[in-house]
Design an enzyme around this catalytic site. Structure first.
Site, PDB file in Angstrom:
ATOM      1  N   ASP A 285      -0.757  -6.162   1.889  1.00  0.00           N
ATOM      2  CA  ASP A 285      -0.497  -5.223   2.973  1.00  0.00           C
ATOM      3  C   ASP A 285      -1.288  -5.698   4.183  1.00  0.00           C
ATOM      4  O   ASP A 285      -2.457  -6.087   4.053  1.00  0.00           O
ATOM      5  CB  ASP A 285      -0.897  -3.797   2.597  1.00  0.00           C
ATOM      6  CG  ASP A 285      -0.150  -2.786   3.451  1.00  0.00           C
ATOM      7  OD1 ASP A 285       0.854  -2.224   2.971  1.00  0.00           O
ATOM      8  OD2 ASP A 285      -0.564  -2.559   4.614  1.00  0.00           O
TER       9      ASP A 285
ATOM     10  N   LYS B 128       4.435   1.271  -6.239  1.00  0.00           N
ATOM     11  CA  LYS B 128       5.406   0.310  -6.762  1.00  0.00           C
ATOM     12  C   LYS B 128       4.695  -0.915  -7.364  1.00  0.00           C
ATOM     13  O   LYS B 128       5.207  -1.531  -8.305  1.00  0.00           O
ATOM     14  CB  LYS B 128       6.386  -0.087  -5.667  1.00  0.00           C
ATOM     15  CG  LYS B 128       7.255   1.085  -5.181  1.00  0.00           C
ATOM     16  CD  LYS B 128       8.164   0.685  -4.044  1.00  0.00           C
ATOM     17  CE  LYS B 128       9.066   1.833  -3.617  1.00  0.00           C
ATOM     18  NZ  LYS B 128       8.308   2.945  -2.978  1.00  0.00           N
TER      19      LYS B 128
ATOM     20  N   ASP C 233       9.402  -3.258   0.225  1.00  0.00           N
ATOM     21  CA  ASP C 233       9.527  -1.824   0.498  1.00  0.00           C
ATOM     22  C   ASP C 233       9.086  -1.644   1.947  1.00  0.00           C
ATOM     23  O   ASP C 233       7.924  -1.383   2.232  1.00  0.00           O
ATOM     24  CB  ASP C 233       8.658  -1.029  -0.469  1.00  0.00           C
ATOM     25  CG  ASP C 233       8.872   0.470  -0.334  1.00  0.00           C
ATOM     26  OD1 ASP C 233      10.031   0.885  -0.213  1.00  0.00           O
ATOM     27  OD2 ASP C 233       7.880   1.214  -0.335  1.00  0.00           O
TER      28      ASP C 233
ATOM     29  N   CYS D 149      12.870   4.213   2.987  1.00  0.00           N
ATOM     30  CA  CYS D 149      13.044   5.654   2.746  1.00  0.00           C
ATOM     31  C   CYS D 149      13.605   6.295   4.012  1.00  0.00           C
ATOM     32  O   CYS D 149      13.096   7.308   4.488  1.00  0.00           O
ATOM     33  CB  CYS D 149      11.735   6.303   2.308  1.00  0.00           C
ATOM     34  SG  CYS D 149      10.354   6.075   3.455  1.00  0.00           S
TER      35      CYS D 149
ATOM     36  N   ALA E 289       0.830  -1.208   0.000  1.00  0.00           N
ATOM     37  CA  ALA E 289       0.000   0.000   0.000  1.00  0.00           C
ATOM     38  C   ALA E 289       0.868   1.263   0.000  1.00  0.00           C
ATOM     39  O   ALA E 289       1.945   1.264   0.613  1.00  0.00           O
ATOM     40  CB  ALA E 289      -0.912  -0.009   1.222  1.00  0.00           C
ATOM     41  N   PRO E 290       0.427   2.303  -0.724  1.00  0.00           N
ATOM     42  CA  PRO E 290      -0.839   2.448  -1.446  1.00  0.00           C
ATOM     43  C   PRO E 290      -0.818   1.944  -2.885  1.00  0.00           C
ATOM     44  O   PRO E 290      -1.803   2.112  -3.595  1.00  0.00           O
ATOM     45  CB  PRO E 290      -1.055   3.966  -1.426  1.00  0.00           C
ATOM     46  CG  PRO E 290       0.333   4.520  -1.483  1.00  0.00           C
ATOM     47  CD  PRO E 290       1.182   3.581  -0.675  1.00  0.00           C
TER      48      PRO E 290
END
Length: 470
Positions: free
Chosen positions: A135, A117, A180, A233, A113-114
Site C-alpha cells: 500500500d 483481502k 482492489d 466498491c 490496506a487494511p
C-alpha cells in the site's frame, strides 16, 4: 438514508439502472449486513461453527464467510484477539474467490490496506508460496501489518511503494494479482455515510486516472498464464467496465474471463460482474477477472538485476549490516518450539525475520516487513515477537498455558495484567523442560501471545498496542 444521497448520484443511478432503480433506492432503507470470515490458518470452518458464540448464517460466495447478527460484537471476544476470524463486509469477500489461488502461488495484493483481502489470500495459500502486500499510504500500512500478524501469516512481505516502482523488481513475476482499486466508493454509501459527504460528480473521473496507472503496473507484474482480478466498491462505469475495456484494448495479451451470474451477481456484457445491494445480502461491488496469455513458468528469482527507477521522493539510508550472533535465537527455537522454521533468516538491525524463499532483490524498495517477524536479538538474548506467537499452533510450542475464553484470566491476559498459574498448569511437551521461562499463552487452544512463568506468576508479554480496552 436515501434522502441523504446526493441528487446528482440519484440521477446517475436512474439512468444506469432504469426499471431496477426503485428497488435499488429502497435498499438504502434496509438494514446493512454484517460479516466475518473464518481464519482457516488457525481453525477449520467446521470446528469454528461448533465453538462460535455467535449466531452465524452462510455467505454463499465465500465458504469461510458468515453473516452475524446486528448487535453482536465479535470484535470484543477473545477469539478475535486469537485471530480466528476477520470482520469483513460480505461482498468484499467476493474478489479473492475469483483469483483461483492454489498452494504455492506467488500472489500480489497491490492496494492492500487494511488487509482484509490479504488475509483471505494468505488463508488460501495455507502458508505456502508467497504473498506480497503493498500500500502506498504510509499511515495505512500499520493496520495492514497488524492484521497479517493477528492472522498468523508466515509467508507475507509488506511493502510501502507506488505501484510503478515495483515493476522493475517484479516484472512477469506473480501468478495471481489482486487490484482492489481505490475508488469513489459509491457501493459503500449505506455502510459509510462519510463517503456520501465526500462524493461529487468529479469523483469517478479523479479515481479513474489512478486506477488506469495501477492496473497498467499490475499487468506488467503478472506472469504469462497468470490471473488478475480487478475490483472496486463503486457503481460508475468509467471506473469499472470502461476501465477494463481500455486496459484490454491496450494490452493485447490479456482477456476477460467471464463470471457466471450466481448468488445474485449480475454479468456485464464483457463478462465482468456487478454485485448490487438490492439483489443480494451485501453492499455494492464490481469484479473483473483477467487472464494473461502464455504458459506459466517457474521464475523464482531474477537472473540479472535491473536498474533502479530514479525517485524524487527522499528515501531513508539503508541500515548498515551489524554483526549479530543468532545463537540466542537458535537456542530459543530448540528450547521452545517444535517446528522447522521456514524461510531465510534476515536481520534488519537487531530485528530478525524469516523471509520467504525465492524473492528477487528488494534493494531500493521500501520494505515494511520482509517476512515472519521472529523478534529482537539484544545483548546475547532473544526477545520473541508477538508475531511469532500468533504464527504458531499450540502443538508447535514446548511450554503452553491454556486459558478458557469464559474465564477471567483470559481477559486479564488480554488487558496486559499479571496472572497467577501454578507449576502444574504449564503443559510441557518435554518432561525435562524447566517450567521457568517463556510459555505460549493459548485461549481455548489457540495462541494469543507470550508470557514468562516464574514462581507461580505469568509475567505478561501481550503488546501494549494490542491490549483489550474496556
Amino acid at each position: 438514508m436515501s434522502e441523504h444521497l446526493p441528487a446528482a448520484f440519484v440521477d446517475k443511478m436512474k439512468v444506469l439502472l432504469q426499471d431496477q432503480f426503485p428497488a435499488f433506492l429502497a435498499s438504502y432503507s434496509e438494514p446493512r449486513y454484517y460479516g466475518l470470515r473464518i481464519n482457516t490458518l488457525k481453525v477449520s470452518v467446521e470446528k469454528f461453527k461448533r465453538l462460535s458464540p455467535f449466531q452465524l448464517s452462510e455467505i454463499l460466495w465465500a465458504k469461510e464467510g458468515f453473516y452475524y447478527e446486528e448487535g453482536e460484537r465479535p470484535g470484543k471476544h477473545p477469539y478475535y484477539n486469537a485471530g480466528l476470524y476477520y470482520i469483513q463486509e460480505p461482498t468484499a469477500m467476493a474478489p479473492v474467490e475469483f483469483l483461483d489461488i492454489q498452494p504455492g502461488d506467488k500472489v500480489l495484493d497491490l492496494c492492500a490496506a487494511p488487509g482484509g483481502k490479504s488475509t483471505q489470500i494468505a488463508a488460501k495459500l495455507k502458508q505456502t508460496g508467497l504473498i506480497v502486500v503493498n500500500d502506498n499510504h504510509a499511515d495505512r500500512v500499520k493496520p495492514l501489518v497488524k492484521n497479517l500478524e493477528l492472522f498468523g501469516v508466515r509467508n507475507a512481505v509488506v511493502l510501502n511503494e507506488l505501484p510503478n516502482r515495483l515493476e522493475r523488481v517484479f516484472k512477469d513475476y506473480f501468478d495471481k494479482i489482486l487490484v482492489d482499486a481505490p475508488c469513489s466508493g459509491e457501493g459503500m454509501f449505506r455502510k459509510e455515510e462519510e463517503m456520501v459527504k465526500q462524493w461529487d460528480l468529479n469523483s469517478a473521473a479523479k479515481y479513474a486516472l489512478m486506477q488506469r496507472d495501477i492496473l497498467k503496473s499490475a499487468g506488467v507484474m503478472l506472469a504469462p498464464g497468470g490471473r488478475l482480478v480487478y475490483s472496486t466498491c463503486t457503481f460508475s462505469p468509467e471506473e469499472n467496465e470502461e476501465m477494463i475495456a481500455q486496459f484490454i484494448e491496450e494490452s493485447s495479451d490479456f482477456s476477460v474471463v467471464p463470471i457466471e451470474a450466481d448468488f445474485g451477481f449480475v454479468s456485464s456484457k464483457d463478462g465482468s460482474a456487478r454485485l448490487w445491494p438490492h439483489l443480494l445480502k451485501g453492499e455494492g461491488h464490481y469484479v473483473a477477472v483477467l487472464q494473461r496469455k502464455g504458459e506459466k513458468t517457474d521464475r523464482a528469482t531474477l537472473e540479472e538485476p535491473t536498474p533502479e527507477i530514479p525517485s524524487k521522493r527522499p528515501t531513508k539510508p539503508a541500515v548498515k549490516p551489524i554483526e549479530i550472533d543468532l545463537t540466542p535465537f537458535h537456542q530459543f527455537c530448540k528450547d521452545q518450539l517444535l517446528l522447522e522454521m521456514p524461510g531465510v533468516e534476515k536481520l534488519y538491525g537487531e530485528h530478525l525475520y524469516l523471509m520467504p524463499e525465492g524473492l528477487p532483490s528488494l534493494d531500493g524498495i521500501k520494505v515494511i516487513k520482509p517476512g515472519w517477524y521472529m523478534g529482537a536479538v539484544r545483548k546475547n538474548r532473544f526477545e520473541p515477537a508477538h508475531a511469532l506467537a500468533m504464527g504458531l499452533h499450540a502443538d508447535e510450542a514446548i511450554r503452553v498455558l491454556q486459558l478458557n475464553s469464559t474465564d477471567g484470566d483470559a481477559i486479564r491476559y488480554l488487558k496486559g495484567e499479571t496472572i497467577m498459574a501454578d507449576e502444574q498448569s504449564i503443559e510441557r511437551k518435554h518432561v525435562d523442560s524447566p517450567v521457568k521461562g517463556h510459555c505460549l499463552i493459548c485461549i481455548d487452544g489457540f495462541p494469543a501471545g507470550w508470557g514468562k512463568w516464574q514462581e507461580g506468576m505469568i509475567k505478561n508479554e501481550y503488546p501494549a498496542g494490542w491490549r483489550w480496552m474496556a
